[in-house]
Design a protein around this motif. Structure first.
Motif, PDB file in Angstrom:
ATOM      1  N   GLY A  69      25.127  30.847  46.438  1.00 33.49           N
ATOM      2  CA  GLY A  69      24.957  29.496  46.946  1.00 33.49           C
ATOM      3  C   GLY A  69      26.034  29.073  47.929  1.00 33.49           C
ATOM      4  O   GLY A  69      26.063  27.918  48.354  1.00 33.49           O
ATOM      5  N   LEU A  70      26.917  30.004  48.306  1.00 36.41           N
ATOM      6  CA  LEU A  70      27.973  29.722  49.271  1.00 36.41           C
ATOM      7  C   LEU A  70      27.608  30.317  50.628  1.00 36.41           C
ATOM      8  O   LEU A  70      26.820  31.269  50.701  1.00 36.41           O
ATOM      9  N   PRO A  71      28.209  29.825  51.712  1.00 32.48           N
ATOM     10  CA  PRO A  71      27.933  30.413  53.029  1.00 32.48           C
ATOM     11  C   PRO A  71      28.722  31.697  53.268  1.00 32.48           C
ATOM     12  O   PRO A  71      28.592  32.311  54.332  1.00 32.48           O
ATOM     13  N   ILE A  72      29.556  32.097  52.315  1.00 32.63           N
ATOM     14  CA  ILE A  72      30.325  33.334  52.404  1.00 32.63           C
ATOM     15  C   ILE A  72      30.060  34.160  51.146  1.00 32.63           C
ATOM     16  O   ILE A  72      29.559  33.634  50.148  1.00 32.63           O
ATOM     17  N   ASP A  73      30.395  35.438  51.213  1.00 37.79           N
ATOM     18  CA  ASP A  73      30.206  36.314  50.062  1.00 37.79           C
ATOM     19  C   ASP A  73      31.499  36.452  49.276  1.00 37.79           C
ATOM     20  O   ASP A  73      32.574  36.672  49.850  1.00 37.79           O
ATOM     21  N   ARG A  74      31.376  36.353  47.944  1.00 35.85           N
ATOM     22  CA  ARG A  74      32.533  36.530  47.076  1.00 35.85           C
ATOM     23  C   ARG A  74      32.134  37.256  45.806  1.00 35.85           C
ATOM     24  O   ARG A  74      31.182  36.886  45.140  1.00 35.85           O
ATOM     25  N   SER A  75      32.843  38.319  45.505  1.00 34.11           N
ATOM     26  CA  SER A  75      32.723  38.999  44.216  1.00 34.11           C
ATOM     27  C   SER A  75      34.102  39.034  43.586  1.00 34.11           C
ATOM     28  O   SER A  75      35.118  38.829  44.258  1.00 34.11           O
ATOM     29  N   SER A  76      34.136  39.302  42.285  1.00 36.56           N
ATOM     30  CA  SER A  76      35.405  39.198  41.574  1.00 36.56           C
ATOM     31  C   SER A  76      35.387  40.044  40.322  1.00 36.56           C
ATOM     32  O   SER A  76      34.322  40.373  39.769  1.00 36.56           O
ATOM     33  N   VAL A  77      36.582  40.381  39.855  1.00 35.32           N
ATOM     34  CA  VAL A  77      36.701  40.938  38.514  1.00 35.32           C
ATOM     35  C   VAL A  77      36.257  39.877  37.520  1.00 35.32           C
ATOM     36  O   VAL A  77      36.263  38.683  37.816  1.00 35.32           O
ATOM     37  N   ASP A  78      35.876  40.336  36.347  1.00 37.37           N
ATOM     38  CA  ASP A  78      35.428  39.403  35.304  1.00 37.37           C
ATOM     39  C   ASP A  78      36.407  39.431  34.133  1.00 37.37           C
ATOM     40  O   ASP A  78      36.015  39.625  32.991  1.00 37.37           O
ATOM     41  N   HIS A  79      37.689  39.279  34.447  1.00 42.66           N
ATOM     42  CA  HIS A  79      38.708  39.199  33.398  1.00 42.66           C
ATOM     43  C   HIS A  79      39.814  38.258  33.854  1.00 42.66           C
ATOM     44  O   HIS A  79      39.834  37.817  35.013  1.00 42.66           O
ATOM     45  N   GLY A  80      40.727  37.957  32.947  1.00 42.88           N
ATOM     46  CA  GLY A  80      41.778  36.990  33.232  1.00 42.88           C
ATOM     47  C   GLY A  80      43.072  37.618  33.707  1.00 42.88           C
ATOM     48  O   GLY A  80      43.137  38.802  34.051  1.00 42.88           O
ATOM     49  N   THR A  81      44.119  36.788  33.691  1.00 46.72           N
ATOM     50  CA  THR A  81      45.410  37.212  34.243  1.00 46.72           C
ATOM     51  C   THR A  81      46.215  38.105  33.314  1.00 46.72           C
ATOM     52  O   THR A  81      47.148  38.778  33.767  1.00 46.72           O
ATOM     53  N   ALA A  82      45.901  38.113  32.021  1.00 48.27           N
ATOM     54  CA  ALA A  82      46.548  39.020  31.057  1.00 48.27           C
ATOM     55  C   ALA A  82      48.065  39.025  31.213  1.00 48.27           C
ATOM     56  O   ALA A  82      48.684  40.074  31.404  1.00 48.27           O
ATOM     57  N   PHE A  83      48.662  37.853  31.109  1.00 44.57           N
ATOM     58  CA  PHE A  83      50.117  37.751  31.254  1.00 44.57           C
ATOM     59  C   PHE A  83      50.869  38.676  30.294  1.00 44.57           C
ATOM     60  O   PHE A  83      51.981  39.115  30.585  1.00 44.57           O
ATOM     61  N   ASP A  84      50.265  38.966  29.146  1.00 41.15           N
ATOM     62  CA  ASP A  84      50.981  39.753  28.138  1.00 41.15           C
ATOM     63  C   ASP A  84      51.238  41.191  28.564  1.00 41.15           C
ATOM     64  O   ASP A  84      52.182  41.824  28.078  1.00 41.15           O
ATOM     65  N   ILE A  85      50.407  41.727  29.483  1.00 43.29           N
ATOM     66  CA  ILE A  85      50.652  43.105  29.941  1.00 43.29           C
ATOM     67  C   ILE A  85      50.997  43.170  31.422  1.00 43.29           C
ATOM     68  O   ILE A  85      51.208  44.263  31.965  1.00 43.29           O
ATOM     69  N   ALA A  86      51.058  42.026  32.097  1.00 39.59           N
ATOM     70  CA  ALA A  86      51.355  42.026  33.526  1.00 39.59           C
ATOM     71  C   ALA A  86      52.721  42.657  33.789  1.00 39.59           C
ATOM     72  O   ALA A  86      53.702  42.371  33.102  1.00 39.59           O
ATOM     73  N   GLY A  87      52.762  43.532  34.761  1.00 37.23           N
ATOM     74  CA  GLY A  87      54.006  44.171  35.145  1.00 37.23           C
ATOM     75  C   GLY A  87      54.393  45.388  34.330  1.00 37.23           C
ATOM     76  O   GLY A  87      55.426  46.005  34.588  1.00 37.23           O
ATOM     77  N   THR A  88      53.558  45.751  33.370  1.00 37.73           N
ATOM     78  CA  THR A  88      53.876  46.904  32.519  1.00 37.73           C
ATOM     79  C   THR A  88      53.273  48.203  33.041  1.00 37.73           C
ATOM     80  O   THR A  88      53.585  49.282  32.525  1.00 37.73           O
ATOM     81  N   GLY A  89      52.376  48.110  34.010  1.00 35.87           N
ATOM     82  CA  GLY A  89      51.703  49.300  34.508  1.00 35.87           C
ATOM     83  C   GLY A  89      50.509  49.705  33.676  1.00 35.87           C
ATOM     84  O   GLY A  89      49.908  50.757  33.926  1.00 35.87           O
ATOM     85  N   ARG A  90      50.118  48.875  32.683  1.00 33.49           N
ATOM     86  CA  ARG A  90      49.039  49.249  31.761  1.00 33.49           C
ATOM     87  C   ARG A  90      47.703  48.591  32.078  1.00 33.49           C
ATOM     88  O   ARG A  90      46.720  48.838  31.398  1.00 33.49           O
ATOM     89  N   ALA A  91      47.651  47.768  33.107  1.00 29.49           N
ATOM     90  CA  ALA A  91      46.410  47.065  33.426  1.00 29.49           C
ATOM     91  C   ALA A  91      45.348  48.044  33.930  1.00 29.49           C
ATOM     92  O   ALA A  91      45.636  48.945  34.725  1.00 29.49           O
ATOM     93  N   ASN A  92      44.116  47.843  33.472  1.00 31.83           N
ATOM     94  CA  ASN A  92      42.994  48.699  33.843  1.00 31.83           C
ATOM     95  C   ASN A  92      42.357  48.174  35.132  1.00 31.83           C
ATOM     96  O   ASN A  92      41.974  47.006  35.211  1.00 31.83           O
ATOM     97  N   HIS A  93      42.227  49.037  36.119  1.00 38.54           N
ATOM     98  CA  HIS A  93      41.713  48.614  37.420  1.00 38.54           C
ATOM     99  C   HIS A  93      40.235  48.956  37.620  1.00 38.54           C
ATOM    100  O   HIS A  93      39.704  48.776  38.730  1.00 38.54           O
TER     101      HIS A  93
END
Length: 330
Positions: free
Chosen positions: A283-307
């Motif tokens: 419904g927007l004039p531009i295209d946007r897709s995104s991951v479907d997960h949150g910021t996961a502050f608890d593991i941010a910066g540890t190198g363990r985030a799944n891409h």
């Protein structure tokens, strides 16, 4: 560059304190050298450098036209110097990255947008009062309404409403909104190559109200919308009880389910495609897709985030870029 007429797909790196920077650089590193130039990251060069170090990735951060991970640097002052921090400054950064991405897309400089996760509390604490990406993107593009589609290999769900209370969601499930949701999902699936999408509308009450025993919303609001869509030639049925419709869709009977509210659509998708489902704004004039997960502050910066989810979002964005909406009629 092959994204669309030599325009990159831009990736907003998300909250600087979350896993967004990490999953972004990991996903780009996982792409082949010939694919990487299709994308450019909008964010903070210093934060991305820390994400590279945390991930053990040896790729240069370069300006557009360079050989490596292309970065459009949008500096925001006083960002935290570490990951995992809830901060209004990070909320401000998220807003600036998204606004820049929208400006690029609306100016025709970007083929589409992929967004890494933001933190809604940080965004609102910075003074930007939106329910998340969907509402913010609708505002920035001047749209009164937009829709969230969750897409996966075997199950696709579009929502009549998302980030509102359940009471408000019931109030919003009016025939006009439900009908426009059906139309929007139908147009999108046709754009993505399904000539005659099979759509099911999930009921809002248990067993669709059992002829009024458990509420009349299904009969009063959903059924008229389905009838109107069918009169327009759309292959849609419903309302169908929500406790069976997702199984039928997952089994291949339907290409799309219209969910009436956030959890009704999110729970089944996250059950069957937790790491691979892609959030798509319609419904927007531009295209946007995104991951479907949150910021996961608890593991941010540890190198363990799944891409893996970011790779799915990048792939979906490339599919959108290859299927211009102008080529698809309603």
């Amino acid at each position: 560059m092959t994204a669309s007429n030599n325009r990159p797909i831009v990736i907003t790196m998300g909250d600087p304190s979350g896993v967004g920077p990490e999953v972004t650089v990991k996903a780009l590193a996982a792409l082949g050298a010939g694919e990487r130039p299709d994308f450019a990251v909008i964010g903070d060069r210093g934060v991305l450098a820390r994400a590279l170090a945390a991930s053990g990735i040896d790729l240069p951060l370069v300006a557009p036209g360079g050989d490596g991970i292309v970065v459009i640097d949008v500096p925001v002052r006083d960002l935290p110097d570490r990951f995992g921090v809830l901060s209004p400054r990070c909320g401000e950064a998220c807003f600036q990255y998204i606004r820049t991405a929208v400006e690029w897309a609306q100016a025709g400089k970007a083929a589409g947008i992929v967004t890494a996760p933001i933190n809604k509390e940080a965004l609102n604490s910075a003074g930007h009062h939106y329910d998340g990406h969907t509402g913010l993107l609708a505002h920035l593009t001047g749209q009164k309404a937009s829709w969230m589609l969750l897409a996966s290999e075997r199950l696709n769900v579009i929502h009549v409403s998302t980030h509102v209370s359940l009471r408000t969601a019931i109030d919003r499930a009016k025939p006009e909104r439900v009908l426009e949701t059906i139309r929007t999902g139908h147009r999108h699936l046709r754009r993505m190559g399904i000539d005659s999408p099979r759509i099911a509308v999930a009921g809002i009450n248990p067993h669709c109200g059992e002829s009024g025993l458990f509420g009349t919303e299904d009969d009063d609001n959903l059924a008229p919308a389905v009838a109107a869509a069918r009169a327009e030639g759309i292959d849609v049925v419903g309302p169908i009880s929500a406790d069976t419709v997702y199984y039928r869709a997952y089994s291949g009977v339907f290409d799309l389910v219209v969910a009436q509210y956030h959890d009704q659509g999110h729970i089944p998708i996250k059950l069957v495609a937790f790491d691979t489902a892609v959030n798509v704004s319609l419904g927007l004039p531009i295209d946007r897709s995104s991951v479907d997960h949150g910021t996961a502050f608890d593991i941010a910066g540890t190198g363990r985030a799944n891409h893996v989810n970011m790779l799915s979002a990048l792939s979906y964005a490339r599919g959108l870029a290859k299927n211009p909406r102008q080529a698809v009629s309603a």
